[in-house]
Write an enzyme that holds these catalytic residues in place. Sequence first.
Site, mmCIF file in Angstrom:
data_model
loop_
_atom_site.group_PDB
_atom_site.id
_atom_site.type_symbol
_atom_site.label_atom_id
_atom_site.label_comp_id
_atom_site.label_asym_id
_atom_site.label_seq_id
_atom_site.Cartn_x
_atom_site.Cartn_y
_atom_site.Cartn_z
ATOM 1 N N HIS A 234 -7.479 -5.389 -1.633
ATOM 2 C CA HIS A 234 -6.011 -4.649 -1.091
ATOM 3 C C HIS A 234 -5.301 -5.563 -0.656
ATOM 4 O O HIS A 234 -4.157 -5.583 -0.701
ATOM 5 C CB HIS A 234 -6.766 -3.703 -0.097
ATOM 6 C CG HIS A 234 -5.564 -2.473 0.062
ATOM 7 N ND1 HIS A 234 -5.044 -2.028 -1.003
ATOM 8 C CD2 HIS A 234 -4.768 -2.190 1.126
ATOM 9 C CE1 HIS A 234 -3.890 -0.968 -0.613
ATOM 10 N NE2 HIS A 234 -4.036 -1.041 0.843
ATOM 11 N N ASP B 113 -9.017 -4.487 -5.814
ATOM 12 C CA ASP B 113 -8.720 -3.904 -5.002
ATOM 13 C C ASP B 113 -9.798 -2.707 -4.659
ATOM 14 O O ASP B 113 -10.122 -1.833 -5.412
ATOM 15 C CB ASP B 113 -7.447 -3.229 -5.287
ATOM 16 C CG ASP B 113 -6.648 -2.375 -4.102
ATOM 17 O OD1 ASP B 113 -7.320 -2.000 -2.924
ATOM 18 O OD2 ASP B 113 -5.540 -2.303 -3.982
ATOM 19 N N SER C 228 0.610 -1.172 0.132
ATOM 20 C CA SER C 228 0.179 -0.077 0.028
ATOM 21 C C SER C 228 0.860 1.366 0.018
ATOM 22 O O SER C 228 1.675 1.547 -0.919
ATOM 23 C CB SER C 228 -0.978 0.055 1.231
ATOM 24 O OG SER C 228 -1.902 0.947 1.235
#
Length: 822
Positions: free
Chosen positions: A795, A761, A688
Amino acid sequence: MCAPRPRNHSDHSPTRGISAWGFLLELAAGIATFMTLTAGNLSQAQTSYLLPPNEIVDIIDVKPDPAIVWSADAKWGVMAERNAMPDVADLARRMLPLAGTRIDPAANGRFQTDFYHGLLLRNREGDSVVRIPVDPHARIGSISWSHRSNVFVFTKITDGGTELWHVDVTNPTHPVRLTDRLSTVLQGIDWTPSGQSIVCGLVPKSRGSEPKPPSVPEGPIIQESTGTKAPARTYQDLLSNAYDEQLFEHYATSQIAIVAPGQPELLVGEPGLIDFAAISPDGDHLLITRLKKPFSYQFPSEYFPRTIDVIRLDGSIQYRVADVPLAENIPIEGVRTGPRSIQWWPGFPARLIWTEALDGGDPKNKVDHREQLWYIDAPYRLAAVPLLKLKHRFSGLTFFAKSKLLMTTELDRDRRWTTSLLHDLESPSASPKVFIDRSVRDRYGDPGRVLVKPDAKGFSIAKQSGDWILMAGVGATPEGNRPFLDRRDLNTLNTERLWRCSPDHSENVASLVEFDGDELLVITRRENLTEPPNYFLKDLKRDEEKRLTHFVDPTPQLRGIKKQIVKYQRADGVPLSATLYLPANYQEGEKLPLIVWAYPLEFNDASTAGQISANPNEFTRVGGTSHLSLLTQGYAIMDDATMPVIGDPETMNDTFIKQIVDAAKAAIDHAVGLGVADRNRVGVGGHSYGAFMTANLLAHSDLFKAGVARSGAYNRTLTPFGFQSERRPLWEAKDVYASVSPFMFADRIKTPILFIHGENDNNSGTFPIQSQRMFQAVKGNGGIARLVMLPYESHGYRGRQSVLHTQAEMLNWFNQYVRDAK
C-alpha cells in the site's frame, strides 16, 4: 523506551437527472466484463525504472538519523542505524500471503521490508557509546528492553531463520544468542517477571519440510452459506484452497518456550497455532490463545476459531477462558460475543480481567449497557466475578500502582465520543469519576494520554507520585500544535501544567526519567524549522536542560523553504486550514503552479472539523514518496488541506462529493488570494482515500489541470460492506455507493490523471484491480490517464527504485499538465 506489556467549481451537480443506482445496473455487465480482462488489454509495457532530477535523488537518498530506543528508566538507549530505503531486491524475497498475514518462510516470521543494520549502546548522557558486534549487513528486525533496564534483546533475520540475541549493558560487546529458531508468524515475545528471560515461540524441532503443492487439484474449492448473515470487509491475502491451509499450518505452528542466557530451553506444552502467549505477574501461569480449524476463506486469522486458556508451565490446562467459534457473523463495526480483551491484572499474582458484549456485539441494538467487565483469580476454581458495566463500547483499561484503582475507557460510536471513568473498587457504591469526556475529533479539548511505566513485574501501570499522575498531549491550538506535560490529581482531578512546548519549536516528551514529588526529569525530542530533531534532558523543577544528541541537518538545501499554516473557509462557513509550502527561491508576488494534497476525514460537527492539527515549527524533511519533493522544482504546495465530510455518521457520505469539491475550491481560492498561486495551473493528489478523493474531484469539478492518485479504491461496489467510516452496506445505500464511486463517472474524467499502485497492495479495500479497472474505464472513455504498477510494492512504497520512480512519475505528470499547462 521499553514497551510495557499491554496485556493485553462552484457549478456542479454530480447526480442531477441521473439515477445513480439505475446507472449502476446499466453498467453491471460491463463491470463484469472488466473483471475478466487480462493485463494485456491495458496496452501496458514493461519499462525500466525512472529517476527524478538529481536534487530530488540526493534528498530522498539521505540516510536517516539513528532511532533511539530508551530503556524503561531512560538510563540507556540503543541507537539503531538504518538506511533510507531497502532495495527492491529485498522486497522480492519469497513471501507467502496466507490468512491475512504475509509470511517470510525463510525467517519463520512476518514479512518485513525495513530493517536496522547496526546497533550502538549509549548511556543517557552519551559519554559512553559502544557498538554491538553485529555484521554490518545484518537485518535486525526489532529491539525490546527488559523492564529491569539492564538487558535488551534484538532479532536478527538470516537466510536460515530468525535469531534472538540477548545483550547485557554491563557486557555489551558479548551478546548471547538465545535461539536461532524464533517463530514470529503469529506470536511475539514477552519478558518474564524477572526481566531476564523471554517467553517466545520456536519453530518445532520436529517440523518437516514445507508441504509440496499438489500436481493436480484434489477437487473443487467449495464455500457455503447457511442463511446466517456474515458481512465481511474486503480483506486481502486470505486462504484460498487446501494447500494454502497446509502452508499456513506449517509456518504458523510454534512451540512455546522460555529462553534465557546460559540456560536450556524450557518448552511449555505441545506445538500448535499459538497466536498469543503472556506470562502472569507471579510467573507461574501462561495465558495462551491457540487457533484451530475450520479456517475461513473470507476472513483473516484473527477471526479463526480459537481456545483461550490459562496453562501451567508444565503445559497442563488450568482454566479455559473461552472456546471461540469462527467470528464470521460480527455486525459491521460490531464485536464478537463472549470474552474479549483478556489480560492479566497488574498487582495481583494471576488475576485475569476481560470484557463481554451485552448487546450481542451489534452497535445497532438499543441497550442500557453495552459491556460487562469480569475478573477471576487463580486457582480459578470459583466462578468469574462481574466487576463493572459500561454504557458504551469498551476501548481500554488503565491500571495503577494501587491495584484497586482502575480506569475504563469506552467509545460512543454514534457520537464519536470517548469517555474515561476512574473507579475506586474499594468503594463500590461510589460513582466513578469522569476523567476524560470529549469528542474523539476534538483536538483542542484533548487532555493527553496517561503516561505509563512497567511495574516491578513488567506490567503497564500509570506513572505516579503520590496522588499525581502525568499526562502528555499534542496540545493542538488554532496556531498549531504545542505539546505539553501536565500532572493530574487522582482525588480532585485538578490539573497543573508542568511544561509546554515553546511557540517557536516542536518538542515532545520522549521518556520520563524521574517523577518523585517535585523532582521531574524528562527526555524530550526537539526541532524547529532550521534545527533537526535532537534529544534533551530537561529538569523541569530547576528549569535546566542538557543536550543529549547532536544530529545535524542532512539536507541544508531545504532550509530556505517557506512554511506557514493558512486558514480559510468553505462556502458553507466551515473553517479549513492547510500547511502552505513555498520553494526556497520563491520571490514575493510570483504566482506558482500549485499542488493541493489532501486526505478526507469525517466529523460530526463543523467546530471540530476546522481545528488545526499541524505544527508550523516542525523540521521539514522530504523522504520516500513525499510530494514535498516538488518544492525543489518550483511548485507551491497546500499540504494536508482539510477536506472534512461533516454530518450524521450514518448519512454523511450522502453529501461527500459536494463537501470535498467546495473544500478544494476554497483551498485554491485562498492560495490565489494570497498571490502565490496561478489559478490556471493547479494539480491535486492523494494517497489511498486521498486517491479516491482525487478521482472524485476530477470527475465532479473543473478546478484542476491534473491529478495523481496513489493506491486508491474507485469502485465502491467492490467494498460492499462499508468503506472508511461508511457504516451502511451497499444494499442499504445503493445510490450513495454509486454516486461516490468515480468509476461510475469515468466518462466525465477528462482531466489527466496518473494512477500509481503497488502490485502487492494488501490494504483492505484498495486491491490493485481498483486502479487497473479505473484506468481502463478512463482510457475506454477517451480520457488522459497513465497507470503505473509497482512490482513487489504494497500500500505504501518502500523499495528505492519504486520510490524514485514514483517521484519521477509525479514530477513528469505535473510538469506536463500543470506547470506547462496552456
